[in-house]
Design an enzyme around this catalytic site. Structure first.
Site, PDB file in Angstrom:
ATOM      1  N   ASN B  81       0.825  -1.206   0.000  1.00 16.40           N
ATOM      2  CA  ASN B  81       0.000   0.000   0.000  1.00 16.40           C
ATOM      3  C   ASN B  81       0.855   1.249   0.000  1.00 16.40           C
ATOM      4  OD1 ASN B  81      -0.346   1.898   2.536  1.00 16.40           O
ATOM      5  ND2 ASN B  81       0.199  -0.135   3.323  1.00 16.40           N
ATOM      6  N   CYS B 141       7.595   7.297   8.035  1.00 13.51           N
ATOM      7  CA  CYS B 141       7.136   7.983   6.822  1.00 13.51           C
ATOM      8  C   CYS B 141       8.214   8.956   6.343  1.00 13.51           C
ATOM      9  CB  CYS B 141       5.804   8.683   7.042  1.00 13.51           C
ATOM     10  SG  CYS B 141       5.706   9.607   8.542  1.00 13.51           S
ATOM     11  N   GLY B 277      -2.837  -6.276  11.662  1.00 15.82           N
ATOM     12  CA  GLY B 277      -2.940  -5.267  10.618  1.00 15.82           C
ATOM     13  C   GLY B 277      -3.661  -5.758   9.388  1.00 15.82           C
TER      14      GLY B 277
END
Lengths: 281, 315
Positions: B81, B141, B277
């Site tokens: 993703n 990130c 998850g």
């Protein structure tokens, strides 16, 4: 093929309803499978909850029995059938859909749904069901829901690459059906053809198909002054609103196709030509 | 699921095997992993107060629009993703999702996202007086203040960031580590030395898929993060290594867990708790089912619970 070891349908539904919750992923029975065209299949699944709760435009997730292909595949519900059954129509486009096409009656398949926010069919009106190829199935369900309603008229305008595989089913549910294949034109050709038969104050367009087609239909509707509802397709992750993979830009922000849609009012969508090209590449 | 009886994950249940992570009581050792839980989507399927903890979607200082689509592709036994942390921002979180989660009785881990040290600090400050039970700092990130690299891959930068955040909050602070590093122990130590109360690992591994019809990456961003059962052995080895290097630090194990059995593997490897998850994206009830399977497994086989209690499996 061994079905996935999830709880059987009846128990999931029972438990969920007792707890006031949505039924989760469950195993259901495939009751019918037949080819409609080359690589296009019609699958019938028995699931009492789905048969009782299947708004037009809603979809289901099907799951492969092979954990190598574990992500869900979304399919629009095309019809609710007698005997607590629902129908989907799909094309073989990859490994997951190939596997589903090999399922036979009495085999099991895992599913989740119904999912998504469907078409608004509240108003008595003349509904134009404008579909392209494998975008036609949700419109079949819309036609089924609209059939026999007072003050409602339905006209299906369907475009195909070549074979008109959904005409027989759609024709039995609508007042009028026009279809066309790529060699002769597209759904805009059909819209232009029926233009004289349209009362702008009493006509609503429902559309589903490839993005460039829906963009063209939305533009046509805007020019003609007609409201349109678009059933969007998107590469999804979870399909139930958690992963935020399948988003679309709207005047209300970046929304999830699977949960905020898949049906959106055409005038709320931001049509980005470059993105559309990329999506259909 | 061999060897396990199939139970009803929705039926009321008296939890028998809880855990404590950095002073926070979990009624069972299973939480939801950040990015795979959304209250409006998941709350309809099960009672969120019955999870060990709910780790929220990453919360940024201002609303983030995320990455262009397509954002997801399949992996063998998993997914890739590149959502890009689309979220409505901390102000919205504080008046909407957090109060609703607390009203439902959830044990809430607020996941904190940022593009820069400043971003993280802003969110942590805003959350300092909130009812969030724990904070989870997502340091994997892209970080614009460190030349486009993730702050979680640079031990010095990570230590500096966590030291700064530590001064801003008394809440238990979990640092979520990225596996995309040469030495996980080095970054784990840097986080703990900076003041982390616990570690969660692993975040996704960088990966991609290519569309064979076009020759182009499926994801609009080119690459994304791989999750799902395919990363389970990798995640286990990361937990095992960090546990051996840092025997006292609470660890939340994450990576491909989709059953009570795989959750137990993580506990044996040294995790104090786990998070589910990708499995939740394939079955909305999966986190609750994993929690129930683990609880029942430890009851049905007391020798396994004994092994865990000794806390020596990973040595």
């Amino acid at each position: 093929m061994k079905p996935n070891l999830f709880i059987s349908t009846s128990r999931v539904e029972e438990q969920a309803q007792e707890a006031g919750r949505l039924p989760g992923r469950r195993t259901a029975q495939v009751t019918g499978m037949e080819p409609l065209d080359r690589q296009v299949w019609r699958m019938i699944i028995r699931d009492p909850y789905l048969a009782a709760h299947a708004p037009a435009g809603a979809f289901i997730n099907l799951y492969s029995a092979d954990r190598m292909t574990m992500m869900p595949r979304p399919f629009g519900i095309s019809r609710v059938l007698e005997g607590e059954q629902i129908e989907i129509i799909f094309a073989v486009v990859g490994q997951g859909t190939y596997e589903f096409s090999r399922l036979q009656p009495d085999m099991a398949v895992d599913l989740l749904g119904p999912l998504g926010h469907g078409f608004d069919l509240e108003k008595p009106a003349h509904y134009l069901l404008v579909g392209g190829g494998l975008g036609v199935p949700p419109l079949i369900r819309a036609a089924q829901c609209l059939q026999g309603q007072s003050g409602v008229r339905t006209t299906a305008l369907l475009g195909y690459r070549d074979h008109r595989f959904a005409d027989a089913i759609m024709g039995s549910l609508t007042d009028r059906l026009e279809s066309i294949d790529n060699a002769s034109g597209d759904v805009i050709t059909l819209l232009d053809r029926v233009r004289g038969d349209i009362d702008p104050g009493r006509t609503i367009i429902l559309t589903c198909g490839p993005l460039p087609m829906m963009r063209a239909v939305a533009a046509w509707a805007r020019k003609a002054g007609l409201p349109a509802q678009c059933c969007m397709e998107s590469r999804m992750g979870c399909g139930y609103g958690t992963c935020v993979a399948c988003v679309v830009d709207t005047v209300d922000g970046r929304l999830k196709v699977c949960k905020d849609g898949p049906v959106f009012a055409a005038d709320r969508l931001i049509w980005n030509t470059d993105e559309d090209k990329k999506e259909t590449r | 699921m061999s060897g396990l009886t199939i139970m009803d994950p929705l039926e009321p249940h008296a939890w028998r095997h809880g855990t404590v992570v950095a002073g926070t009581l979990w009624k069972n050792p299973v939480g939801t992993a950040s990015g795979t839980f959304n209250l409006d989507a998941c709350g309809g399927y099960y009672d969120v107060s019955q999870m060990g903890a709910i780790s929220t979607k990453g919360v940024s200082p201002v609303p983030w629009e995320g990455n262009p689509t397509p954002r997801t592709a399949e992996s063998p036994a998993g997914m890739v993703n590149s959502v890009g942390l689309q979220n409505p921002g901390v102000d919205h979180y504080l008046v909407d999702e957090l109060p609703r989660l607390k009203a439902l009785g959830a044990n809430v881990i607020t996941n904190v996202a940022g593009h820069s040290d400043e971003d993280y600090a802003t969110v942590v400050e805003r959350l300092a007086d909130s009812p969030a039970d724990m904070l989870e700092i997502n340091v994997s990130c892209p970080n614009v203040s460190h030349g486009g690299m993730s702050v979680g891959t640079d031990a010095k930068a990570l230590n500096r960031l966590i030291t700064r955040l530590r001064a801003l909050t008394d809440k238990p602070m979990v640092v979520k580590l990225t596996p995309n590093v040469t030495d996980i122990v080095e970054v784990a130590r840097a986080a703990v030395d900076g003041g982390a109360d616990a570690l969660s690992l692993i975040n996704t591994l960088v990966g991609m898929r290519i569309d064979i019809n076009t020759g182009r990456p499926i994801l609009a961003q080119g690459t994304g993060g791989v999750s799902g059962p395919c990363i389970l052995p990798i995640a286990l080895s990361f937990v095992w290594r960090v546990r051996q290097a840092l025997p006292e630090v609470p660890i939340i194990g994450i990576g491909g867990i989709d059953s009570g059995l795989t959750a137990l593997e993580f506990l044996y490897a040294g995790a104090n708790a786990v998070e589910v998850g990708a499995a939740a994206l394939v079955d909305p009830v999966a986190p609750m089912r994993v929690a129930r399977e683990l609880d029942d497994l430890l009851d049905e086989r007391p020798e396994l619970a004994d092994l865990l209690e000794k806390g020596e499996c990973w040595r």
